[in-house]
Design a protein around this motif. Structure first.
Motif, PDB file in Angstrom:
ATOM      1  N   LEU A  28      -9.243   0.194   0.508  1.00 54.00           N
ATOM      2  CA  LEU A  28      -9.153  -0.948   1.203  1.00 54.00           C
ATOM      3  C   LEU A  28     -10.038  -1.196   2.257  1.00 54.00           C
ATOM      4  CD1 LEU A  28      -5.102  -1.379   2.120  1.00 54.00           C
ATOM      5  CD2 LEU A  28      -6.626  -3.092   0.852  1.00 54.00           C
ATOM      6  N   GLN A  29     -10.543   0.088   2.828  1.00 56.33           N
ATOM      7  CA  GLN A  29     -11.575   0.242   3.732  1.00 56.33           C
ATOM      8  C   GLN A  29     -13.016  -0.070   2.951  1.00 56.33           C
ATOM      9  OE1 GLN A  29     -10.585   3.878   5.646  1.00 56.33           O
ATOM     10  NE2 GLN A  29     -10.450   3.123   7.444  1.00 56.33           N
TER      11      GLN A  29
ATOM     12  N   ALA B 277       5.191  -8.614   0.043  1.00 54.26           N
ATOM     13  CA  ALA B 277       4.001  -8.271   0.765  1.00 54.26           C
ATOM     14  C   ALA B 277       2.922  -9.200   0.639  1.00 54.26           C
ATOM     15  CB  ALA B 277       3.709  -6.840   0.399  1.00 54.26           C
ATOM     16  N   ASP B 278       3.004 -10.532   0.349  1.00 60.12           N
ATOM     17  CA  ASP B 278       2.435 -11.519   0.410  1.00 60.12           C
ATOM     18  C   ASP B 278       2.147 -12.249   1.597  1.00 60.12           C
ATOM     19  OD1 ASP B 278       0.100 -13.117  -0.617  1.00 60.12           O
ATOM     20  OD2 ASP B 278       1.142 -13.715  -2.362  1.00 60.12           O
ATOM     21  N   ASP B 279       1.302 -13.166   1.834  1.00 63.01           N
ATOM     22  CA  ASP B 279       1.106 -13.965   3.015  1.00 63.01           C
ATOM     23  C   ASP B 279       2.008 -15.153   2.933  1.00 63.01           C
ATOM     24  OD1 ASP B 279      -0.804 -12.373   4.163  1.00 63.01           O
ATOM     25  OD2 ASP B 279      -2.461 -13.589   3.275  1.00 63.01           O
ATOM     26  N   LEU B 280       2.689 -15.791   3.940  1.00 66.64           N
ATOM     27  CA  LEU B 280       3.130 -17.016   4.347  1.00 66.64           C
ATOM     28  C   LEU B 280       2.494 -17.908   5.161  1.00 66.64           C
ATOM     29  CD1 LEU B 280       5.708 -14.865   3.434  1.00 66.64           C
ATOM     30  CD2 LEU B 280       7.252 -16.522   4.632  1.00 66.64           C
ATOM     31  N   ASP B 281       2.350 -19.124   4.730  1.00 68.87           N
ATOM     32  CA  ASP B 281       1.753 -19.897   5.454  1.00 68.87           C
ATOM     33  C   ASP B 281       2.480 -20.725   6.624  1.00 68.87           C
ATOM     34  OD1 ASP B 281       2.882 -21.908   4.101  1.00 68.87           O
ATOM     35  OD2 ASP B 281       1.451 -22.672   3.068  1.00 68.87           O
ATOM     36  N   GLY B 282       1.798 -21.197   7.296  1.00 66.64           N
ATOM     37  CA  GLY B 282       2.738 -21.825   8.465  1.00 66.64           C
ATOM     38  C   GLY B 282       3.987 -22.523   8.135  1.00 66.64           C
TER      39      GLY B 282
ATOM     40  N   ILE C 101       0.813  -1.212  -0.015  1.00 64.70           N
ATOM     41  CA  ILE C 101       0.171   0.061  -0.049  1.00 64.70           C
ATOM     42  C   ILE C 101       0.886   1.310   0.116  1.00 64.70           C
ATOM     43  CG2 ILE C 101      -1.879  -1.158   1.079  1.00 64.70           C
ATOM     44  CD1 ILE C 101      -1.061   0.322   3.866  1.00 64.70           C
ATOM     45  N   GLY C 102       2.266   1.257  -0.308  1.00 69.32           N
ATOM     46  CA  GLY C 102       2.845   2.110  -0.520  1.00 69.32           C
ATOM     47  C   GLY C 102       3.717   2.978   0.625  1.00 69.32           C
ATOM     48  N   VAL C 103       3.786   2.055   1.741  1.00 71.53           N
ATOM     49  CA  VAL C 103       4.314   2.661   2.951  1.00 71.53           C
ATOM     50  C   VAL C 103       5.412   1.745   3.611  1.00 71.53           C
ATOM     51  CG1 VAL C 103       2.187   3.745   3.672  1.00 71.53           C
ATOM     52  CG2 VAL C 103       2.616   1.512   4.361  1.00 71.53           C
TER      53      VAL C 103
ATOM     54  N   ARG D  28      -2.974 -11.536  -0.641  1.00 71.52           N
ATOM     55  CA  ARG D  28      -3.302 -11.790  -1.984  1.00 71.52           C
ATOM     56  C   ARG D  28      -4.090 -10.486  -2.552  1.00 71.52           C
ATOM     57  NH1 ARG D  28      -8.010 -13.636  -4.007  1.00 71.52           N
ATOM     58  NH2 ARG D  28      -8.569 -14.515  -2.087  1.00 71.52           N
ATOM     59  N   ARG D  29      -4.958 -10.022  -1.768  1.00 73.07           N
ATOM     60  CA  ARG D  29      -5.943  -8.939  -2.455  1.00 73.07           C
ATOM     61  C   ARG D  29      -5.450  -7.734  -2.083  1.00 73.07           C
ATOM     62  NH1 ARG D  29     -11.831  -9.630  -0.844  1.00 73.07           N
ATOM     63  NH2 ARG D  29     -12.045  -7.895  -2.443  1.00 73.07           N
ATOM     64  N   VAL D  30      -4.373  -7.224  -1.448  1.00 74.42           N
ATOM     65  CA  VAL D  30      -3.943  -6.233  -1.379  1.00 74.42           C
ATOM     66  C   VAL D  30      -3.921  -5.213  -2.719  1.00 74.42           C
ATOM     67  CG1 VAL D  30      -1.395  -6.580  -1.041  1.00 74.42           C
ATOM     68  CG2 VAL D  30      -2.459  -4.585   0.187  1.00 74.42           C
ATOM     69  N   VAL D  31      -3.401  -5.940  -3.562  1.00 68.85           N
ATOM     70  CA  VAL D  31      -2.971  -5.154  -4.780  1.00 68.85           C
ATOM     71  C   VAL D  31      -4.327  -4.738  -5.569  1.00 68.85           C
ATOM     72  CG1 VAL D  31      -1.005  -6.733  -5.358  1.00 68.85           C
ATOM     73  CG2 VAL D  31      -3.517  -7.527  -6.090  1.00 68.85           C
ATOM     74  N   GLU D  32      -5.573  -5.096  -4.871  1.00 70.54           N
ATOM     75  CA  GLU D  32      -6.853  -4.646  -5.508  1.00 70.54           C
ATOM     76  C   GLU D  32      -7.275  -3.061  -5.064  1.00 70.54           C
ATOM     77  OE1 GLU D  32     -10.200  -7.139  -4.604  1.00 70.54           O
ATOM     78  OE2 GLU D  32      -8.877  -8.886  -4.814  1.00 70.54           O
TER      79      GLU D  32
END
Length: 296
Positions: free
Chosen positions: A270-271, A187-192, A159-161, A287-291
């Motif tokens: 995002l909100q 900036a993506d998720d990592l699973d366990g 998100i640019g920060v 995954r969806r932050v790019v939206e």
């Protein structure tokens, strides 16, 4: 800090402050040497100014308690350990927290003091821990994650920060430069299992065994000599923890970048997509932050 603060008045588990009502935490002092702290801030365990203030008070108590050996953090929400920070559309609430005993802003202060506290801090991670939630688990000593139900990440660059709690200083020491850059910049998720492979967590444990195994470890530590634990940990801290001077520049960068119109607009998108609510955006934020990007 006032003279009637927990730092000044607490002396072991007999302090009334341990049993006072908490807003975002539940405390269970299971023995003189062992306390379990459960995050309980519906709907998704976001971190707010209230959470920070309560955690700072908890760290005061931990630092003053000469019986406590181990503190375990878990969550009342199986899907969210600590979602991320929520400014609650009022940055003044966070600003009003001021600075802590280290002279750093309250969030950085409590993370630095927790990391150096003379007790073993353990996270039993089930669900999502992103942004400030990830920063919190990185400040703890040991991290054990549900094999089937863990997602960790630092989504801020998406998100640019810059991540404001300086996970750069801790991640690079834990996982190495390349993997730290992957976690922070992609900036993506990592699973366990991936988090364990990278060293983000100590190891993964089958979800139905997580609580039992962490509890057994904590009960063992609770019986050991407090000074032996505290002194051994302090020697490890000296060669592994970042110096306090490494932490504040990230917060300054976060504030500068977050104030830009483009980032304010992205945060608003995002909100609109469902940030801070229990829905698909929060469950799949990496995954969806790019939206939220302008050209998404």
């Amino acid at each position: 800090m006032s003279t009637d603060s927990p730092r000044a008045s607490a002396n072991g588990r007999g302090s009334d402050a341990w049993s006072r009502p908490w807003t975002h935490l539940r405390l269970d002092r299971r023995s003189p040497g062992y306390c379990r702290v459960t995050f309980d801030h519906p709907p998704i365990n976001t971190i707010t100014a209230t959470t920070v203030a309560e955690l700072a008070e908890l760290v005061d108590l931990v630092e003053a308690d000469r019986e406590l050996n181990v503190i375990v953090f878990d969550s009342a929400n199986a899907d969210f350990f600590l979602a991320h920070y929520d400014v609650e559309n009022d940055a003044g609430r966070t600003a009003a927290l001021g600075v802590g005993p280290t002279g750093m802003p309250a969030w950085l202060d409590l993370l630095a003091r927790l990391a150096r506290a003379p007790v073993v801090s353990i996270c039993a991670i089930r669900g999502r821990a992103r942004g400030a939630g990830s920063e919190f688990i990185l400040a703890c000593d040991l991290r054990f994650a549900s094999r089937e139900n863990t997602l960790l990440g630092q989504f801020e660059v998406g998100i640019g920060v810059v991540p404001g709690g300086a996970p750069m200083a801790r991640l690079s020491r834990l996982v190495g430069r390349g993997r730290a850059l992957e976690i922070l910049l992609v900036a993506d998720d990592l699973d366990g299992p991936r988090a364990a492979e990278y060293g983000y967590v100590n190891r993964v444990i089958a979800d139905d065994r997580l609580d039992t195994e962490v509890d057994m470890m904590a009960e063992r530590l609770a019986r050991f000599d407090h000074e032996a634990i505290a002194r051994t940990k302090s020697h490890v801290d000296r060669v592994t923890l970042p110096d306090d001077s490494e932490l504040p520049p990230a917060t300054a960068d976060f504030r500068e970048l977050f104030a830009r119109p483009a980032q304010q607009a992205q945060w608003a998108r995002l909100q609109e997509l469902g940030l801070n609510t229990d829905g698909d955006l929060e469950r799949s934020l990496g995954r969806r932050v790019v939206e939220s990007l302008p050209d998404a």
